[in-house]
Every structure is written in structure tokens, then in C-alpha cells.
Design a protein around this motif. Structure first.
Motif, PDB file in Angstrom:
ATOM      1  N   ARG A 121       1.139  -1.164  -0.090  1.00  8.37           N
ATOM      2  CA  ARG A 121      -0.221   0.393  -0.063  1.00  8.37           C
ATOM      3  C   ARG A 121       0.942   1.392  -0.096  1.00  8.37           C
ATOM      4  N   LEU A 122       0.706   2.573  -0.586  1.00  6.79           N
ATOM      5  CA  LEU A 122       0.967   3.464  -0.597  1.00  6.79           C
ATOM      6  C   LEU A 122       0.618   4.486   0.672  1.00  6.79           C
ATOM      7  N   GLY A 123       0.752   5.146   1.214  1.00  9.09           N
ATOM      8  CA  GLY A 123       1.374   6.347   1.692  1.00  9.09           C
ATOM      9  C   GLY A 123       2.189   5.985   2.974  1.00  9.09           C
ATOM     10  N   PHE A 124       1.882   6.521   4.303  1.00  6.89           N
ATOM     11  CA  PHE A 124       2.014   6.496   5.306  1.00  6.89           C
ATOM     12  C   PHE A 124       1.860   5.977   6.640  1.00  6.89           C
ATOM     13  N   SER A 125       2.426   5.343   7.925  1.00  5.77           N
ATOM     14  CA  SER A 125       2.020   5.203   8.815  1.00  5.77           C
ATOM     15  C   SER A 125       2.303   6.046   9.892  1.00  5.77           C
ATOM     16  N   VAL A 126       1.322   6.144  11.119  1.00  2.00           N
ATOM     17  CA  VAL A 126       1.338   7.082  12.303  1.00  2.00           C
ATOM     18  C   VAL A 126       1.307   5.937  13.354  1.00  2.00           C
ATOM     19  N   MET A 127       1.964   5.544  14.613  1.00  2.00           N
ATOM     20  CA  MET A 127       2.284   4.718  15.225  1.00  2.00           C
ATOM     21  C   MET A 127       3.111   5.139  16.662  1.00  2.00           C
ATOM     22  N   LEU A 131       6.608   9.567   4.880  1.00  2.00           N
ATOM     23  CA  LEU A 131       6.372  10.104   3.646  1.00  2.00           C
ATOM     24  C   LEU A 131       7.983  11.056   3.800  1.00  2.00           C
TER      25      LEU A 131
END
Lengths: 394, 394
Positions: free
Chosen positions: A152-158, A373
Motif C-alpha cells: 500500500r502507498l502512503g504513510f503510517s502513524v505509530m 512520508l
């Protein structure tokens, strides 16, 4: 740039597979297996670099998962990015179909092989993660390792969980490094409270002697000692509706109570101030993380600010290091040719807000990692302070 | 609530494995395999529900991947959430060690079995995704399927790529549904431009007759027809520095040019207006997506707004449906007991900003999916419009 084409003719798929695989006896030296790959290619979605330099075949197993069934790059074309481009094309094909995971099976590390060591290193370099060596799937001499990538594209916030209550002098970089595996290009977002606490920016109200002005502003409702701390932090009171004060802080930020806050303070009867120089705090944490982990991350220090015309607060950047803070599209053109002469985006504020969504306010999660990102840069959050004379919104 | 304990004594690990597995002959009917699991449990990280109701053993294969090696819940305890709680404990154990993927192998779907059909359904219900059925890993009668789950906390922000240039009347729900697999609880974020275009909120400047006031405000620099459109959309000019105008729009929002924008317009010499009622637009798109996909998502419509005191723009919510817009922590207490009497967080604005980070401005990616963030609700973005009389920041 490598030009990737999807091959739709079954005979051509097998033809290119044959030319490439025959050129790679170190990997494809078993005649029966190689012949099976060449035959299977005819029926599989296939991408290639023409004329016959490289190819990749996909096999979709479930609605959410597909496999790189076979892939090869002719020897003379190695180390030119062809494999990377083929994998990128395969990922795009998967995304178009709603497929989340791309996986691949190759020879496992327990059987040493220079060729396959390089193969695994290639897949790991393009983002695959080894799950397990599967003994018995192939034959006893050839353990298979299965590697997987979320395409998947995009970014993660963890969120980073489990940090202790922070005190002056705590080694925040060490506490973070113990709790998460950072990667180059990650952005670490830290709530201002965490930074202020380790920097000792905490005032015990018992030590504060309120002035007459502070008592007057506090009225009956507020603690005049807290108002005094706000006055000490402010260089200008921008709006006054006692006991509520909006102030410009020494750092240049305009916010409620000059950033002085009693919530999430380490103890009752204390208040927390903004860091003296939040950009410097961010740069320091970034450097400490690099020393400790060898990894180059960006750092953003955030606080929750109110704003005119809109209800409630959003988190914004008050300190930054190693990141883009404002993305300036001046002079770029949109698809119709319209020049975007005033489009400047406060990306650091948007990142701050995204991180707040995993902070919560009541729990002790003051740190989040943003991954995926691309916002490397070298700006400061102070760049977000707008000179009053150019502030049309003011 | 189920109480999960980690079992550290090797003998106790095997003991609980034996009691549970012997209770499940439908799954663990092969004596040799069952004995091997009981023996292996002694050396593996093991979680259990006491006294001897359920257990789960983990095997870490790589620094980033671990496997649910064996797991069982006694028959009389089925359907009470014990399995779900054990998996949650296993995920937390993985996260603490920087492990990203948890996987599991079980009997594959090509061999029908009521028990194992339920097992696979269980793993899928707790977020595992089947990668592939591995024939030959076990024996010919027992195909293994490998399922994987990304155990990281937090949320993802994913652009939806490949949307065409939008025109009045386009079925945006259909275009989105074709390009992504939405899940219950996702938030779909749509740039205002996309909504305005399908709703036909586009004005050709050739059709606009500027008033004297518009000509005066436009001066030499601006197109008086564009200024006229802004005046038509504004209910109040909040700041005027010709030709720049900050206006309160009919929808109540305060923003530059009353939301009238020439960038990313469908054609030169046209401008795009805000949707007439962005909350209604969001609700409509939400309903259309539910009809088309059966999935219950939240929808946020966003625009890029400037703000006082801080440089550049951030994306904010101007329309919302099915989501929390403001999270109000009034009356809740922080860990020291301090009551958060004024902490209201504009979560919809923070989500809007997060989505902007994958929109870009120059490319045509006006839609993003936010996954993994629990913000279900039923508020409207209009709730973010602050009544002027209570706006201390104004």
C-alpha cells in the motif's frame, strides 16, 4: 529510466522467461524446475524490460495477496535498477487490484549461496521482510524462505507505547530507541510536554509570587501564580479576556496561556513551560538518536494550539529538525497550467496533527513515529511564525 | 475481561498445552503431532488463560517476524473472546520487541474441514490475511495456508491513485469503490475540489459581469471577474488588502477568497466554488459508498485554509459524515488528577491535514483512505465554526 512493459502474449511471456533464465545458471540450474517456470510464465501476469533483459511473473493467490512467482535479470544487466523497477511495476499492479501483500519465496539463508544471498538482500532492500524459513516445502537441501511486503502507498502513524513518566535529565533518545526500531527517513513526533519535562521546564506554583497585575487578571476564577508564570513567558498579550490570555511567547508563537499548561504536569501544583528553544530541542534529540541508533530521522516537537474562527485545538509544530516544514509550490503549475503562486503548505503542522491522533491526551503516549512520508529537509519550526506585517489573516 | 498471563515455567507450558490440546481432537487428533506441540511449548514464549482454559505459543523467526506456533481454546470456552485476547497479548509481545509481522500456518481451504474453516475465519476476523496455500509443506493431504498480520499500532494514510479528471455528474463513489477495498471504520478524505467538480460548482469567468466594487478591489493585479465570484460567495469580508480578500463564506468558514480557487480547476478561465453544503456532500458520498460496497465509512471533505499567526496553509475539514469532528475531554482527568476542563481536539481537522500529506497539490490525488483510526461519530464539520462571540482568538 527503465521502461517496463506488461507482456500479454503467452508465447512471448515464455520466450522472454527462457532467454533470461538460461542466462542465470547460478540461480536456475535445475533443468526440470527451469522448464516448469518457462511453461508457467505463459499463463501469468508478466512484466518485462525489452528486448529480453529482465522479466517478472506474478501469481495472485487470494484477493489480498499475490506472489512474485519468478523473476530474472540477465547477468549483463545486473545492478542497473531493472529488478527494482520490475518490483515497482508489480506493486502497482497489485494496488490496482486491491491486493495488500506481495510475497516471494526464495532459497533460505540456512543453505549458503552467494547468488541467493544477493537475491534475499535485493528483496530486503526493496522492502520485503523475511517471515520464516520453510523446511520441507521444497526438498531437504533447499529450504524456502518466504518474504512479504505491504504494497500500500502512503504513510503510517505509530504511537510509541510504554514510556515512563518523564523527569528532568531523562535520556529521551535512549527511552525511544529501546521501544522502537527507527528507520532512515522516519519522522519522530514528540509532544512538547515530554521535551519540556526532560529539560526541566517545570515550575512549582509554590515558588511563584504573583504580581498585582497577575492577581488582577486572575480575578476570582484563576490561580494568580499561574497567571504570573504566563506573564513571565509572554512578550505580548494578544487577546485578554480575564482569566483567559492569548499571548505571543518568547519563541514567537501565539497561543493560549503562552504555552503554560497545568494538564499532564508531572505533579499537582506544577505547570509546564514551552522549551526555551524547541528547534534546538528537536535538533538535539535528532542528533542523540543518530548517535544511539545510526539512523537519520526527522524530529518535530508539537503543542496543541487554538486558532481563530475554528473551534477546538490542533497540534502544530513548535520545533523541527531534519524535516521540511513548509512546502512551497510557488511557480509550479497545476495540470491545466495554472501557476500556483501562493500555495505554501505547512507540512510540519499537518504531521503534528496526524501524530496527535495517536497521542491522546489522557494517556502517556507523547511520542509517535511517522513512516513512509518523504519530508526530509532542514527547516525550522520558527519558519512557521509569520511576520505580523505580512499576516493578512491577523 | 479475560485475564491473560505469560507462563514462564517450561513444565507448566507443556502441561497447559496438553490439557487444552487433548480437549480438541477435531483439530489435534494426530498423536505424534500433538505430542510434538506439547513438547515444543516448553521452550516457547507462552500466554495462557488460567486455570487451563486456553494457551498460545509464539516462535520468533527473524527480528521482524514471529509465528503463532500453536494455539488452543478448550471447547467449553469457545466463543467467549479468549482466542482474541490471546492474539492481542501475542501482538503486544511482538511490538515490544520491534516485531512487525505475526504469522500463522493452519490447514488450507482446499481441504474442507468444519473445524479448520472456523480457525481460518477466526484469524481473518482478528486481522490476518491469507497469503498462499503451501502444498507440500506438510503432507499431500494437509495443505498449509500461511496468514499474516501487521501488528504495528496506529493508523495508515493511503492515497487513492488513478482517478480521472472529474466532471459534473461523475459518480465519485463508483470511481472510488473501483480503485480501493474499503473497510468498515475507514475514513475517506476527499479534497473539496473533487466534490465541487462533481457537483458542478464551477464558474466560467466569461459568464461573470464584474461590479464596480469588484473592479475596484481587483485593481491592476487581479481579474475583476474572479473578485466578483468571491464577493458572491462571501457573507462578510473579514480582512481586505486588495486584491487579497479573507471572507466568511455562506457555509460559515473564514478563508482566503471565500474558498474560490482557480488552481486545479477543470479548465483555464474557470474557478471552483466550495460545495453548497459540504456536510451534506459528505453524507451523500458516505451513503453512496454504503450502497455500493456495503461498508460503513466516515467521510471528510477538506480544503486548504490559511490561518492567522502561522505561515502557509493546512487542510481542514469543511464537511463530515459518520465521524467524530471534535473530541471533547471536558471533565476527564490527566494522570495527576488535573481536570482537563478546556481540552477539545479538532480531530477532523487533524485527519484532513494528514490526508493532505498524500494529496500533493499538483497531481490528481484528491482522495485518501485513513485506516486504523477509531473516530466513528455523527458530527458535522459545521460544528468547527466557532460562534464569533465566544472566539477568544478572533
Amino acid at each position: 529510466m527503465t521502461h517496463i512493459v506488461e507482456i500479454r502474449d503467452p508465447a512471448e511471456r515464455s520466450r522472454i522467461a527462457e532467454v533470461v533464465l538460461r542466462d542465470l545458471p547460478e540461480w536456475f540450474g535445475l533443468e526440470a524446475e527451469t522448464a516448469a517456470y518457462i511453461k508457467a510464465a505463459a499463463e501469468l501476469p508478466t512484466f518485462a524490460v525489452k528486448p529480453q533483459d529482465a522479466f517478472l511473473c506474478l501469481k495472485q493467490h487470494t484477493p489480498w495477496a499475490a506472489e512474485i512467482y519468478v523473476m530474472g535479470v540477465r547477468r549483463e544487466q545486473h545492478r542497473r535498477g531493472l529488478g527494482r523497477s520490475l518490483v515497482a511495476a508489480a506493486e502497482a499492479w497489485c494496488r490496482d487490484r486491491g491486493i495488500r501483500y506481495l510475497h516471494v519465496k526464495t532459497l533460505g539463508p540456512s543453505r549458503p549461496s552467494r547468488g541467493y544471498d544477493a537475491t534475499r538482500a535485493f528483496y530486503e532492500a526493496v522492502g520485503f521482510v523475511a517471515l520464516e524459513e520453510l523446511h520441507g516445502l521444497w526438498d531437504e537441501d533447499n529450504p524456502a524462505v518466504i518474504l512479504v511486503k505491504d504494497v500500500r502507498l502512503g504513510f503510517s502513524v505509530m504511537p510509541i507505547e510504554g514510556l515512563p513518566e518523564l523527569r528532568a535529565g531523562d535520556d529521551l533518545a535512549a527511552l525511544i530507541a529501546e521501544r522502537t526500531g527507527l528507520q532512515d527517513g522516519d519522522v519522530l513526533v514528540v509532544a512538547q510536554k515530554a521535551v519540556s519535562k526532560i529539560e526541566g521546564r517545570v515550575v512549582a506554583l509554590a515558588d511563584v509570587e504573583p504580581s498585582g497585575r497577575a492577581r488582577e487578571l486572575a480575578g476570582e476564577e484563576a490561580d494568580p501564580r499561574r497567571i504570573q508564570v504566563i506573564l513571565d513567558e509572554a512578550v505580548e498579550l494578544v487577546r485578554v479576556r480575564p482569566p483567559l490570555l492569548i499571548a505571543r511567547t518568547r519563541q514567537g508563537y501565539v497561543c493560549g496561556s503562552a504555552g503554560v499548561d497545568a494538564s499532564n504536569a508531572p505533579e499537582p501544583e506544577t505547570v509546564v513551560l514551552l522549551p526555551v528553544d524547541p528547534d534546538a530541542s528537536a535538533a538535539r534529540l535528532r542528533e542523540e538518536l543518530r548517535e544511539r541508533t545510526g539512523v537519520d530521522v526527522g524530529v518535530i516537537v508539537t503543542d496543541s494550539f487554538g486558532r481563530p474562527w475554528r473551534a477546538a485545538t490542533t497540534d502544530v509544530a513548535i520545533g523541527a529538525a531534519g524535516v521540511e516544514v513548509v512546502r512551497d509550490l510557488a511557480g509550479e503549475r497545476d495540470p491545466t497550467g495554472y501557476e500556483l503562486h501562493s500555495t505554501r503548505i505547512a507540512v510540519a503542522d499537518e504531521i503534528a496533527g496526524a501524530a496527535q491522533l495517536v497521542f491522546g491526551k489522557l494517556d502517556r503516549v507523547p511520542v509517535a513515529v511517522i513512516r513512509g512520508l518523504d519530508v526530509r529537509g532542514d527547516a525550522r519550526a520558527a519558519d512557521l511564525v509569520i511576520p505580523p506585517e505580512t499576516d493578512l489573516f491577523r
